[in-house]
Design a protein around this motif. Structure first.
Motif, PDB file in Angstrom:
ATOM      1  N   MET A 140       0.778  -1.078   0.242  1.00 45.75           N
ATOM      2  CA  MET A 140       0.295  -0.023  -0.284  1.00 45.75           C
ATOM      3  C   MET A 140       0.639   1.060  -0.100  1.00 45.75           C
ATOM      4  O   MET A 140       0.380   2.395  -0.266  1.00 45.75           O
ATOM      5  CB  MET A 140      -0.942  -0.141   1.187  1.00 45.75           C
ATOM      6  N   PRO A 141       1.652   1.024   1.016  1.00 44.44           N
ATOM      7  CA  PRO A 141       2.859   2.669   0.477  1.00 44.44           C
ATOM      8  C   PRO A 141       3.522   2.528  -0.781  1.00 44.44           C
ATOM      9  O   PRO A 141       3.190   3.963  -1.167  1.00 44.44           O
ATOM     10  CB  PRO A 141       4.200   2.103   1.905  1.00 44.44           C
ATOM     11  N   ARG A 142       3.575   1.648  -1.692  1.00 43.60           N
ATOM     12  CA  ARG A 142       4.237   2.613  -3.032  1.00 43.60           C
ATOM     13  C   ARG A 142       2.962   2.455  -3.824  1.00 43.60           C
ATOM     14  O   ARG A 142       2.272   3.481  -4.635  1.00 43.60           O
ATOM     15  CB  ARG A 142       4.487   1.011  -3.620  1.00 43.60           C
ATOM     16  N   TRP A 143       1.940   1.824  -4.355  1.00 46.85           N
ATOM     17  CA  TRP A 143       0.260   2.245  -3.799  1.00 46.85           C
ATOM     18  C   TRP A 143       0.033   3.469  -3.879  1.00 46.85           C
ATOM     19  O   TRP A 143      -1.128   4.105  -5.067  1.00 46.85           O
ATOM     20  CB  TRP A 143      -0.716   1.150  -4.076  1.00 46.85           C
ATOM     21  N   ARG A 144       0.057   3.782  -2.581  1.00 49.02           N
ATOM     22  CA  ARG A 144      -0.194   5.274  -3.082  1.00 49.02           C
ATOM     23  C   ARG A 144       0.621   6.277  -3.253  1.00 49.02           C
ATOM     24  O   ARG A 144      -0.266   7.703  -3.495  1.00 49.02           O
ATOM     25  CB  ARG A 144      -0.690   5.600  -0.804  1.00 49.02           C
ATOM     26  N   ARG A 145       1.817   6.318  -3.272  1.00 46.64           N
ATOM     27  CA  ARG A 145       2.573   6.965  -4.262  1.00 46.64           C
ATOM     28  C   ARG A 145       2.010   6.959  -6.201  1.00 46.64           C
ATOM     29  O   ARG A 145       2.418   8.020  -5.824  1.00 46.64           O
ATOM     30  CB  ARG A 145       4.030   6.788  -4.626  1.00 46.64           C
ATOM     31  N   LEU A 146       2.070   6.238  -5.846  1.00 47.83           N
ATOM     32  CA  LEU A 146       1.457   5.607  -7.825  1.00 47.83           C
ATOM     33  C   LEU A 146       0.261   6.460  -7.980  1.00 47.83           C
ATOM     34  O   LEU A 146      -0.261   7.478  -8.552  1.00 47.83           O
ATOM     35  CB  LEU A 146       1.071   4.670  -8.305  1.00 47.83           C
ATOM     36  N   GLU A 147      -0.911   6.989  -6.966  1.00 48.47           N
ATOM     37  CA  GLU A 147      -1.749   7.265  -7.029  1.00 48.47           C
ATOM     38  C   GLU A 147      -1.593   8.891  -6.927  1.00 48.47           C
ATOM     39  O   GLU A 147      -2.304   9.368  -7.685  1.00 48.47           O
ATOM     40  CB  GLU A 147      -3.165   7.168  -5.598  1.00 48.47           C
ATOM     41  N   ALA A 148      -0.806   8.949  -5.919  1.00 49.49           N
ATOM     42  CA  ALA A 148      -0.488  11.010  -5.458  1.00 49.49           C
ATOM     43  C   ALA A 148       0.309  11.148  -7.308  1.00 49.49           C
ATOM     44  O   ALA A 148      -0.097  12.209  -7.343  1.00 49.49           O
ATOM     45  CB  ALA A 148       0.398  10.776  -4.557  1.00 49.49           C
ATOM     46  N   TRP A 149       0.979   9.987  -7.791  1.00 54.64           N
ATOM     47  CA  TRP A 149       1.574  10.881  -8.738  1.00 54.64           C
ATOM     48  C   TRP A 149       0.230  10.735  -9.831  1.00 54.64           C
ATOM     49  O   TRP A 149       0.820  11.901 -10.448  1.00 54.64           O
ATOM     50  CB  TRP A 149       2.935   9.408  -9.423  1.00 54.64           C
ATOM     51  N   LEU A 150      -0.157  10.204  -9.758  1.00 53.21           N
ATOM     52  CA  LEU A 150      -1.707  10.000 -11.302  1.00 53.21           C
ATOM     53  C   LEU A 150      -2.374  12.199 -10.609  1.00 53.21           C
ATOM     54  O   LEU A 150      -2.763  12.449 -11.906  1.00 53.21           O
ATOM     55  CB  LEU A 150      -2.515   8.734 -11.169  1.00 53.21           C
TER      56      LEU A 150
END
Length: 318
Positions: A173-183
Protein backbone atom coordinates in the motif's frame (compact mmCIF):
# COMPACT_ATOMS: atom_id res chain seq x y z
CA UNK A 1 -2.75 1.25 -52.73
CA UNK A 2 -1.98 -2.23 -51.40
CA UNK A 3 -2.53 -3.42 -47.84
CA UNK A 4 0.83 -4.69 -46.54
CA UNK A 5 0.10 -5.08 -42.81
CA UNK A 6 -2.79 -5.27 -40.36
CA UNK A 7 -2.58 -5.52 -36.59
CA UNK A 8 -4.27 -4.15 -33.54
CA UNK A 9 -5.54 -4.43 -30.00
CA UNK A 10 -8.79 -3.83 -28.19
CA UNK A 11 -7.94 -0.12 -28.19
CA UNK A 12 -6.80 0.58 -31.75
CA UNK A 13 -6.37 -1.15 -35.09
CA UNK A 14 -3.72 -0.21 -37.65
CA UNK A 15 -3.78 -0.93 -41.38
CA UNK A 16 -0.71 -0.12 -43.47
CA UNK A 17 -1.12 0.71 -47.16
CA UNK A 18 1.77 0.83 -49.64
CA UNK A 19 1.50 3.67 -52.13
CA UNK A 20 2.71 3.50 -55.71
CA UNK A 21 5.18 6.31 -55.06
CA UNK A 22 7.05 4.31 -52.39
CA UNK A 23 5.46 5.98 -49.35
CA UNK A 24 3.02 4.40 -46.92
CA UNK A 25 -0.29 5.43 -45.38
CA UNK A 26 -1.20 4.17 -41.91
CA UNK A 27 -4.93 4.06 -41.14
CA UNK A 28 -5.84 3.87 -37.45
CA UNK A 29 -9.34 3.03 -36.17
CA UNK A 30 -10.81 2.34 -32.72
CA UNK A 31 -10.59 -1.23 -31.43
CA UNK A 32 -13.63 -3.15 -30.16
CA UNK A 33 -12.93 -2.40 -26.50
CA UNK A 34 -12.59 1.33 -26.95
CA UNK A 35 -15.46 3.50 -25.74
CA UNK A 36 -14.40 6.74 -27.39
CA UNK A 37 -13.39 7.61 -30.97
CA UNK A 38 -9.88 8.27 -32.18
CA UNK A 39 -9.62 11.99 -32.78
CA UNK A 40 -7.08 14.29 -34.33
CA UNK A 41 -5.84 17.13 -32.14
CA UNK A 42 -7.90 20.35 -32.15
CA UNK A 43 -7.08 22.75 -35.01
CA UNK A 44 -5.01 25.10 -32.85
CA UNK A 45 -2.86 22.20 -31.62
CA UNK A 46 -2.38 20.86 -35.15
CA UNK A 47 -1.30 24.31 -36.27
CA UNK A 48 1.22 24.46 -33.41
CA UNK A 49 2.66 21.08 -34.46
CA UNK A 50 3.04 21.84 -38.18
CA UNK A 51 6.66 22.94 -37.80
CA UNK A 52 7.52 19.43 -36.57
CA UNK A 53 6.46 17.78 -39.83
CA UNK A 54 9.96 18.44 -41.15
CA UNK A 55 13.13 17.04 -39.62
CA UNK A 56 15.61 19.22 -37.78
CA UNK A 57 17.99 20.90 -40.23
CA UNK A 58 21.45 19.36 -40.33
CA UNK A 59 20.37 15.90 -39.18
CA UNK A 60 20.20 13.56 -42.18
CA UNK A 61 18.57 10.70 -40.26
CA UNK A 62 16.30 12.92 -38.20
CA UNK A 63 12.79 12.15 -36.96
CA UNK A 64 9.74 14.24 -37.85
CA UNK A 65 6.14 14.21 -36.67
CA UNK A 66 3.51 12.64 -38.92
CA UNK A 67 0.17 14.35 -38.29
CA UNK A 68 -3.24 12.86 -39.13
CA UNK A 69 -6.22 13.83 -41.16
CA UNK A 70 -9.67 12.50 -40.33
CA UNK A 71 -11.57 10.52 -42.98
CA UNK A 72 -14.88 8.70 -42.29
CA UNK A 73 -14.06 8.34 -38.60
CA UNK A 74 -10.54 7.04 -39.31
CA UNK A 75 -7.19 8.72 -38.76
CA UNK A 76 -5.00 8.65 -41.87
CA UNK A 77 -1.26 9.25 -41.52
CA UNK A 78 0.06 9.77 -45.03
CA UNK A 79 3.58 9.90 -46.45
CA UNK A 80 5.08 7.63 -43.78
CA UNK A 81 8.55 6.33 -44.69
CA UNK A 82 8.08 2.66 -43.68
CA UNK A 83 5.65 -0.18 -43.18
CA UNK A 84 6.83 -1.27 -39.72
CA UNK A 85 7.35 0.41 -36.38
CA UNK A 86 10.62 0.08 -34.49
CA UNK A 87 8.79 -1.90 -31.79
CA UNK A 88 7.61 -4.53 -34.28
CA UNK A 89 11.07 -4.85 -35.75
CA UNK A 90 12.68 -5.24 -32.33
CA UNK A 91 10.10 -7.73 -31.04
CA UNK A 92 9.64 -9.83 -34.17
CA UNK A 93 13.34 -10.12 -34.89
CA UNK A 94 12.46 -11.68 -38.25
CA UNK A 95 15.08 -11.17 -41.00
CA UNK A 96 12.30 -10.65 -43.55
CA UNK A 97 11.05 -7.71 -41.49
CA UNK A 98 14.39 -6.02 -40.93
CA UNK A 99 15.11 -2.80 -42.70
CA UNK A 100 17.24 -3.16 -45.75
CA UNK A 101 19.63 -0.33 -45.05
CA UNK A 102 18.67 2.45 -42.70
CA UNK A 103 18.68 0.63 -39.34
CA UNK A 104 21.42 -2.01 -39.05
CA UNK A 105 21.17 -4.67 -36.37
CA UNK A 106 23.59 -5.89 -33.73
CA UNK A 107 24.77 -5.26 -30.19
CA UNK A 108 27.16 -2.40 -30.97
CA UNK A 109 26.10 1.21 -31.46
CA UNK A 110 24.21 1.32 -34.78
CA UNK A 111 21.47 3.03 -36.68
CA UNK A 112 18.96 2.14 -33.99
CA UNK A 113 20.82 4.35 -31.52
CA UNK A 114 20.75 7.18 -34.07
CA UNK A 115 17.00 6.67 -34.37
CA UNK A 116 16.51 6.99 -30.58
CA UNK A 117 18.74 10.06 -30.61
CA UNK A 118 16.51 11.60 -33.27
CA UNK A 119 13.43 10.76 -31.23
CA UNK A 120 14.94 12.61 -28.27
CA UNK A 121 15.63 15.70 -30.41
CA UNK A 122 12.10 15.65 -31.79
CA UNK A 123 10.48 15.44 -28.35
CA UNK A 124 12.66 18.32 -27.14
CA UNK A 125 11.38 20.42 -30.06
CA UNK A 126 7.79 19.36 -29.37
CA UNK A 127 8.06 20.35 -25.71
CA UNK A 128 9.42 23.76 -26.74
CA UNK A 129 6.40 24.41 -28.97
CA UNK A 130 4.30 27.27 -27.58
CA UNK A 131 1.00 26.16 -26.08
CA UNK A 132 -2.10 27.28 -27.95
CA UNK A 133 -4.40 29.68 -26.16
CA UNK A 134 -6.41 27.85 -23.45
CA UNK A 135 -9.64 29.39 -24.61
CA UNK A 136 -9.08 27.93 -28.08
CA UNK A 137 -8.57 24.27 -27.25
CA UNK A 138 -8.13 23.81 -23.53
CA UNK A 139 -5.11 22.13 -21.96
CA UNK A 140 -6.29 18.57 -21.35
CA UNK A 141 -4.10 15.86 -19.88
CA UNK A 142 -2.95 13.18 -22.35
CA UNK A 143 -5.65 10.51 -22.85
CA UNK A 144 -3.34 7.73 -21.63
CA UNK A 145 -2.79 9.52 -18.32
CA UNK A 146 -6.53 10.08 -17.91
CA UNK A 147 -7.26 6.43 -18.69
CA UNK A 148 -4.81 5.19 -16.06
CA UNK A 149 -6.24 7.62 -13.50
CA UNK A 150 -9.77 6.38 -14.19
CA UNK A 151 -8.69 2.75 -13.66
CA UNK A 152 -6.83 3.55 -10.43
CA UNK A 153 -9.86 5.42 -9.07
CA UNK A 154 -12.60 2.97 -10.11
CA UNK A 155 -11.61 -0.20 -12.00
CA UNK A 156 -14.25 -2.02 -14.01
CA UNK A 157 -15.30 -5.52 -13.02
CA UNK A 158 -13.27 -8.46 -14.32
CA UNK A 159 -9.54 -8.36 -15.19
CA UNK A 160 -9.28 -4.63 -14.48
CA UNK A 161 -10.49 -5.05 -10.90
CA UNK A 162 -8.38 -8.19 -10.47
CA UNK A 163 -5.26 -6.32 -11.55
CA UNK A 164 -6.15 -3.41 -9.26
CA UNK A 165 -6.31 -5.77 -6.28
CA UNK A 166 -3.18 -7.70 -7.31
CA UNK A 167 -1.06 -4.57 -7.74
CA UNK A 168 -1.96 -3.23 -4.30
CA UNK A 169 -0.83 -6.52 -2.80
CA UNK A 170 2.30 -6.96 -4.93
CA UNK A 171 3.47 -3.36 -4.56
CA UNK A 172 2.28 -2.85 -0.99
CA UNK A 173 0.00 0.00 0.00
CA UNK A 174 2.77 2.59 0.60
CA UNK A 175 3.98 2.20 -3.00
CA UNK A 176 0.44 2.07 -4.34
CA UNK A 177 -0.37 5.36 -2.61
CA UNK A 178 2.68 6.94 -4.18
CA UNK A 179 1.45 5.89 -7.63
CA UNK A 180 -1.96 7.40 -6.86
CA UNK A 181 -0.29 10.64 -5.80
CA UNK A 182 1.76 10.75 -9.02
CA UNK A 183 -1.40 10.27 -11.06
CA UNK A 184 -2.92 13.29 -9.33
CA UNK A 185 0.16 15.41 -10.03
CA UNK A 186 3.19 13.95 -11.77
CA UNK A 187 5.65 16.78 -11.32
CA UNK A 188 4.61 19.59 -8.98
CA UNK A 189 6.10 22.90 -10.03
CA UNK A 190 7.18 21.70 -13.49
CA UNK A 191 5.98 23.80 -16.46
CA UNK A 192 3.23 22.39 -18.66
CA UNK A 193 4.01 21.78 -22.33
CA UNK A 194 2.45 20.18 -25.33
CA UNK A 195 3.29 16.48 -25.14
CA UNK A 196 2.98 13.66 -27.63
CA UNK A 197 1.19 11.68 -24.92
CA UNK A 198 2.28 8.20 -26.02
CA UNK A 199 5.62 8.37 -27.91
CA UNK A 200 5.82 4.60 -28.13
CA UNK A 201 8.37 2.71 -30.18
CA UNK A 202 5.24 1.32 -31.80
CA UNK A 203 4.62 4.80 -33.24
CA UNK A 204 8.23 5.32 -34.38
CA UNK A 205 8.50 4.47 -38.07
CA UNK A 206 12.05 3.91 -39.40
CA UNK A 207 12.62 4.97 -42.99
CA UNK A 208 13.11 2.17 -45.49
CA UNK A 209 15.19 4.38 -47.79
CA UNK A 210 18.41 6.16 -46.93
CA UNK A 211 18.25 9.93 -46.85
CA UNK A 212 14.59 9.90 -45.83
CA UNK A 213 13.50 11.19 -42.43
CA UNK A 214 12.05 8.72 -39.95
CA UNK A 215 8.60 9.55 -38.54
CA UNK A 216 6.72 9.55 -35.26
CA UNK A 217 2.98 8.97 -35.62
CA UNK A 218 1.57 11.91 -33.66
CA UNK A 219 -1.99 12.93 -33.01
CA UNK A 220 -4.58 11.03 -31.03
CA UNK A 221 -2.67 11.14 -27.72
CA UNK A 222 -1.46 14.74 -27.74
CA UNK A 223 -2.17 16.61 -24.52
CA UNK A 224 -0.77 19.08 -22.02
CA UNK A 225 1.53 17.88 -19.22
CA UNK A 226 5.09 18.20 -17.94
CA UNK A 227 7.46 17.16 -20.72
CA UNK A 228 8.83 14.41 -18.48
CA UNK A 229 5.67 12.41 -19.20
CA UNK A 230 6.90 11.75 -22.75
CA UNK A 231 10.47 11.17 -21.64
CA UNK A 232 9.38 8.66 -19.01
CA UNK A 233 7.23 6.85 -21.57
CA UNK A 234 10.28 6.14 -23.77
CA UNK A 235 12.44 5.22 -20.78
CA UNK A 236 9.74 2.83 -19.56
CA UNK A 237 9.58 0.92 -22.83
CA UNK A 238 13.36 0.54 -22.95
CA UNK A 239 13.46 -0.51 -19.28
CA UNK A 240 10.79 -3.14 -19.95
CA UNK A 241 12.75 -4.52 -22.88
CA UNK A 242 15.91 -4.56 -20.79
CA UNK A 243 14.07 -6.25 -17.90
CA UNK A 244 12.88 -8.98 -20.27
CA UNK A 245 15.98 -8.85 -22.48
CA UNK A 246 16.25 -12.64 -22.74
CA UNK A 247 13.05 -12.62 -24.79
CA UNK A 248 14.67 -10.42 -27.42
CA UNK A 249 18.05 -12.18 -27.56
CA UNK A 250 19.91 -8.97 -26.79
CA UNK A 251 22.10 -8.09 -23.80
CA UNK A 252 21.36 -5.40 -21.22
CA UNK A 253 23.97 -3.17 -22.82
CA UNK A 254 21.93 -2.95 -26.02
CA UNK A 255 19.01 -1.29 -24.23
CA UNK A 256 21.31 0.85 -22.11
CA UNK A 257 22.90 2.16 -25.30
CA UNK A 258 19.52 3.08 -26.75
CA UNK A 259 18.53 4.85 -23.54
CA UNK A 260 21.72 6.88 -23.39
CA UNK A 261 21.40 7.82 -27.04
CA UNK A 262 17.83 9.00 -26.45
CA UNK A 263 18.97 11.19 -23.54
CA UNK A 264 21.82 12.63 -25.62
CA UNK A 265 19.22 13.71 -28.14
CA UNK A 266 16.72 15.07 -25.62
CA UNK A 267 19.16 16.77 -23.27
CA UNK A 268 19.02 17.39 -19.56
CA UNK A 269 15.79 16.80 -17.70
CA UNK A 270 14.66 16.31 -14.13
CA UNK A 271 15.19 12.66 -13.23
CA UNK A 272 12.53 12.33 -10.54
CA UNK A 273 9.48 13.12 -12.74
CA UNK A 274 10.92 10.94 -15.51
CA UNK A 275 11.16 7.93 -13.21
CA UNK A 276 7.65 8.60 -11.93
CA UNK A 277 6.31 8.73 -15.48
CA UNK A 278 8.21 5.54 -16.33
CA UNK A 279 6.59 3.66 -13.45
CA UNK A 280 3.14 4.84 -14.52
CA UNK A 281 3.78 3.86 -18.15
CA UNK A 282 4.83 0.33 -17.18
CA UNK A 283 1.68 0.04 -15.08
CA UNK A 284 -0.47 1.20 -18.01
CA UNK A 285 1.19 -1.35 -20.31
CA UNK A 286 0.44 -4.11 -17.81
CA UNK A 287 -3.16 -2.90 -17.54
CA UNK A 288 -3.64 -3.03 -21.31
CA UNK A 289 -2.04 -6.47 -21.58
CA UNK A 290 -4.04 -7.95 -18.71
CA UNK A 291 -7.39 -6.51 -19.77
CA UNK A 292 -7.16 -6.46 -23.57
CA UNK A 293 -4.91 -9.47 -24.31
CA UNK A 294 -4.82 -12.12 -21.59
CA UNK A 295 -4.31 -12.64 -17.89
CA UNK A 296 -0.90 -14.12 -17.04
CA UNK A 297 0.03 -14.51 -13.36
CA UNK A 298 3.75 -14.76 -14.11
CA UNK A 299 3.65 -11.63 -16.26
CA UNK A 300 1.80 -9.69 -13.58
CA UNK A 301 4.35 -10.68 -10.93
CA UNK A 302 7.30 -9.94 -13.22
CA UNK A 303 6.09 -6.51 -14.28
CA UNK A 304 5.15 -5.67 -10.69
CA UNK A 305 8.77 -6.37 -9.73
CA UNK A 306 9.93 -3.89 -12.36
CA UNK A 307 7.47 -1.26 -11.08
CA UNK A 308 8.82 -1.79 -7.56
CA UNK A 309 12.32 -1.07 -8.90
CA UNK A 310 11.16 2.13 -10.59
CA UNK A 311 9.29 3.35 -7.51
CA UNK A 312 12.15 2.57 -5.15
CA UNK A 313 14.59 4.47 -7.36
CA UNK A 314 12.80 7.54 -5.98
CA UNK A 315 14.22 6.73 -2.56
CA UNK A 316 12.82 4.92 0.43
CA UNK A 317 9.08 4.19 0.33
CA UNK A 318 7.12 6.81 2.22
Amino acid sequence: MTVVAKYGSGLVHTKVLAREDGWFTWVRTPGPDRNDPLEAPPPAVLDALRALETRLAGHENGVRCALPRTHDGELHYSLLPGRSSLARLLVLGNPSDRLASSVPWGDAPDGTEDLLNGLGRLLRRLHATPLPAPQADGHALPPAWRRLRAWADAPADGPAERLHSSMRKLLGMPRWRRLEAWLRELAPGEPLTLVHGAPSLGRLVPAERRGTAHALVTGEDVGCAPGQWDVGWVVAELREMQFFSARFNRPDTYWEGLTQSFFRGYGLTSGTPVRRAAALRVLLHLLDFSVLVTWDDAEVRGVAALIVQLIDEQGSVQ
